[in-house]
Design a protein around this motif. Structure first.
Motif, mmCIF file in Angstrom:
data_model
loop_
_atom_site.group_PDB
_atom_site.id
_atom_site.type_symbol
_atom_site.label_atom_id
_atom_site.label_comp_id
_atom_site.label_asym_id
_atom_site.label_seq_id
_atom_site.Cartn_x
_atom_site.Cartn_y
_atom_site.Cartn_z
ATOM 1 N N TYR A 170 -2.626 2.788 -9.127
ATOM 2 C CA TYR A 170 -3.931 2.508 -8.535
ATOM 3 C C TYR A 170 -5.045 2.855 -9.523
ATOM 4 C CZ TYR A 170 -7.659 2.330 -5.047
ATOM 5 O OH TYR A 170 -8.804 2.009 -4.355
ATOM 6 N N THR A 185 2.312 1.998 -3.473
ATOM 7 C CA THR A 185 1.428 2.025 -4.641
ATOM 8 C C THR A 185 1.230 3.464 -5.091
ATOM 9 O OG1 THR A 185 0.240 0.040 -3.906
ATOM 10 C CG2 THR A 185 -0.861 1.440 -5.515
ATOM 11 N N ALA A 198 -9.171 -10.236 1.428
ATOM 12 C CA ALA A 198 -8.023 -9.452 0.984
ATOM 13 C C ALA A 198 -6.753 -10.280 0.887
ATOM 14 C CB ALA A 198 -7.798 -8.281 1.934
ATOM 15 N N LEU A 237 0.816 -1.202 0.000
ATOM 16 C CA LEU A 237 0.000 0.000 0.000
ATOM 17 C C LEU A 237 0.858 1.263 0.000
ATOM 18 C CD1 LEU A 237 -2.639 1.600 0.380
ATOM 19 C CD2 LEU A 237 -2.518 1.065 2.817
ATOM 20 N N VAL A 257 -3.609 -3.959 -3.124
ATOM 21 C CA VAL A 257 -4.630 -3.002 -2.689
ATOM 22 C C VAL A 257 -5.511 -2.537 -3.838
ATOM 23 C CG1 VAL A 257 -3.032 -1.010 -2.839
ATOM 24 C CG2 VAL A 257 -5.073 -0.893 -1.378
ATOM 25 N N THR A 310 -0.315 -6.726 -0.702
ATOM 26 C CA THR A 310 0.325 -6.202 -1.915
ATOM 27 C C THR A 310 -0.631 -6.098 -3.102
ATOM 28 O OG1 THR A 310 1.179 -8.267 -2.904
ATOM 29 C CG2 THR A 310 2.533 -7.223 -1.169
ATOM 30 N N THR A 328 -7.586 -5.643 -5.241
ATOM 31 C CA THR A 328 -8.611 -6.045 -4.283
ATOM 32 C C THR A 328 -9.738 -5.022 -4.242
ATOM 33 O OG1 THR A 328 -7.014 -7.261 -2.944
ATOM 34 C CG2 THR A 328 -9.051 -6.602 -1.861
ATOM 35 N N ALA A 329 -9.396 -3.741 -4.233
ATOM 36 C CA ALA A 329 -10.422 -2.701 -4.243
ATOM 37 C C ALA A 329 -11.323 -2.832 -5.473
ATOM 38 C CB ALA A 329 -9.770 -1.320 -4.212
#
Length: 249
Positions: free
Chosen positions: A99, A94, A140, A91, A145, A143, A148-149
């Motif tokens: 992102y 990133t 989750a 996170l 983020v 590594t 997964t979001a």
């Protein structure tokens, strides 16, 4: 076989991997398929392989105008939102650009795809939308983020769409694959090959999955066999999500 006879399908990210496996199964089951991808050479080759029921269309799923150009006035009765990318980084490391890139393709691409096909599906009297999430849309992983979001978002959007579109005969479900043997992981790692057998040994089924196994599930959701399924999560993960952090396998 004709489980999908009369269906007009659009599959994104269909030039290879899970998308290509789904395209092959759809054609084998009697559907007419639009193979949509940014990988033009691979997508055209697959369309040529599958013959007259298949055609390739260039589509960057993150671009609203490209969805309009591909869907147009077509009455798509099955949409498989399969296109997606993976990005590894803690996170704290990133970047906003990385992102946003994942969110634009995975999440916004799914949103744009659903919105684009709704008018045609309503005119056709109904349809099936299948959104590819992941087990990372259920729980989750470090590594991941952005990924997964995006996959949690797909899970939620699927349920909203199911609630809004059910009265119009449109079913919307999400598919949650676990570790599947495709090029997605090596691509995210810059071409580095990964020994997936080590991961497979940690699963109850003691192996990673195959793209054709996910394609079989997608065919079921595209077909009238799943006529009472909407707003649901269909998991194919070799048993990965059956355990919790304290379990021993």
């Amino acid at each position: 076989m004709s489980r999908l006879a009369g269906k007009r399908a659009l599959i994104t990210g269909a030039a290879r991997g899970q998308g290509a496996a789904a395209a092959r199964r759809f054609v084998a089951e009697g559907a007419r398929v639009i193979i949509a991808d940014v990988l033009d050479d691979e997508g055209k080759a697959l369309a040529d392989e599958l013959g007259e029921p298949a055609e390739f269309r260039h589509l960057d799923v993150s671009q609203e105008d490209e969805w309009g150009a591909v869907v147009g006035d077509e009455q798509i009765t099955v949409l498989v939102n399969n296109a997606g990318i993976l990005h590894f980084a803690p996170l704290a490391d990133t970047s906003l650009a990385d992102y946003e890139r994942v969110i634009r393709i995975n999440q916004i691409g799914t949103f744009l795809g659903m919105r684009a096909v709704i008018p045609g599906m309503i005119t056709a009297g109904g349809g099936s939308i299948i959104n590819t999430s992941s087990i990372e849309g259920l729980a989750a992983a470090p590594t991941l983020v952005a990924y997964t979001a995006s996959k949690f978002a797909i899970r939620g959007m699927t349920k909203v769409a199911a609630l809004e579109l059910g009265s119009k005969g449109i079913r919307v479900n999400s598919v949650h694959p676990g570790m599947i043997d495709t090029r997605m992981l090596p691509t995210a790692l810059g071409g580095v090959e990964v020994d997936l057998s080590r991961v497979g040994k940690r699963l109850p089924l003691r192996r990673v999955g195959r793209a054709d196994e996910i394609a079989d599930l997608i065919v079921f959701l595209a077909s009238d066999e799943s006529s009472y399924c909407t707003g649901a999560e269909f998991v194919a993960d070799g048993g990965a999500t059956a355990s919790h952090a304290l379990s021993v396998t």
